[in-house]
Scaffold this active site. Structure first.
Site, short mmCIF file in Angstrom:
data_model
loop_
_atom_site.label_atom_id
_atom_site.label_comp_id
_atom_site.label_asym_id
_atom_site.label_seq_id
_atom_site.Cartn_x
_atom_site.Cartn_y
_atom_site.Cartn_z
N CYS A 98 0.87 -1.18 0.00
CA CYS A 98 0.00 0.00 0.00
C CYS A 98 0.90 1.23 0.00
O CYS A 98 1.60 1.49 0.99
CB CYS A 98 -0.91 0.00 1.22
SG CYS A 98 -1.97 1.44 1.36
N CYS A 151 -5.13 6.16 -4.04
CA CYS A 151 -4.47 4.85 -3.92
C CYS A 151 -3.05 5.01 -4.43
O CYS A 151 -2.83 5.30 -5.62
CB CYS A 151 -5.21 3.79 -4.73
SG CYS A 151 -4.37 2.18 -4.80
#
Length: 257
Positions: free
Chosen positions: A74, A198
């Site tokens: 991530c 993201c």
């Protein structure tokens, strides 16, 4: 048992951060992680990150999706983890840490975190779209008027198609704003919804833009703010990839487990 936590966000992608150097957090309890990430019944976040000791690195980052399952890399979460590690005194301005996709380096430069991403060996073309892995799998589609798109419905249709239903993929919709500037919206697996930003998705979209003529650095707008991606071409892939953007503490607190 009471849990001390910190809430961080990177361009609107938010995370529950836990100092787990004493290994007291019940990491195998998926239901607990899911409840903590729930925006109505818990703290509320796109994911949960444990910061842990590692003998060979400044720290280890263990990332969970909001559904409670262990996640892949991530990018926004990693930038937040670097900022958290600095808050805890584990690093100063440079970090060398371990994440799900291997080791990473990062530097803190005022309000921005410069995160080195892993190399991308190749990019697959799927019709007019693209598929690549930037630590997490990403499907990239160029569109017009991205802000008018139904990113939830269109993203879900790709994420649950025959190819991706089992393992899942993140789905990104990209609009070219200028030669070296793009606007990205992302449907994230694990969250199963659109997120405000993201990091690995922004990286994937910038690299694909690079394949189509954009030069490094590529500026990226998201619903949650602006990021920048730098890179160098390496044959059919890319190296020296950096994701650059802010990571901020929102608040800290204690929650009963």
């Amino acid at each position: 048992m009471a849990l001390n936590f910190y809430k961080y966000q990177g361009t609107g992608n938010d995370f529950v951060m836990v100092d787990n150097r004493k290994l007291t957090f019940p990491a195998k309890d998926e239901a607990l992680v899911n409840r903590l990430c729930d925006r109505r019944m818990g703290i509320g976040s796109d994911g949960l990150i444990l910061l842990q000791d590692h003998p060979e690195y400044d720290f280890e980052m263990v990332y969970f999706n909001a559904d409670g399952r262990l996640g892949s890399m991530c990018g926004n979460g990693a930038r937040c983890a670097v900022r958290f590690a600095r808050q805890l005194g584990l690093i100063e301005d440079v970090a060398h840490f371990l994440a799900a996709d291997g080791e990473h380096q990062a530097s803190v430069e005022r309000d921005l975190i410069h995160l080195k991403m892993n190399d991308v060996a190749s990019v697959e073309q799927v019709g007019e779209d693209y598929f690549l892995n930037t630590g997490s799998p990403h499907y990239v589609r160029f569109v017009e008027n991205v802000q008018e798109l139904d990113a939830f419905a269109d993203g879900r249709a790709v994420r649950y198609n025959d190819r991706f239903r089992a393992a899942g993929t993140n789905v990104n919709f990209v609009e070219r704003l200028s030669e070296n500037e793009i606007y990205v919206r992302t449907y994230e697996r694990g969250v199963e919804d659109e997120t405000l930003s993201c990091g690995t998705g922004v990286t994937a979209c910038a690299l694909v833009a690079g394949m189509e003529g954009a030069e490094s650095p590529v500026s990226v707008k998201t619903l949650g703010g602006e990021l920048q991606v730098t890179f160098k071409r390496a044959g059919e892939g890319f190296h020296q990839i950096y994701l650059i953007g802010p990571a901020k503490l929102v608040y800290s607190g204690t929650v009963a487990l």
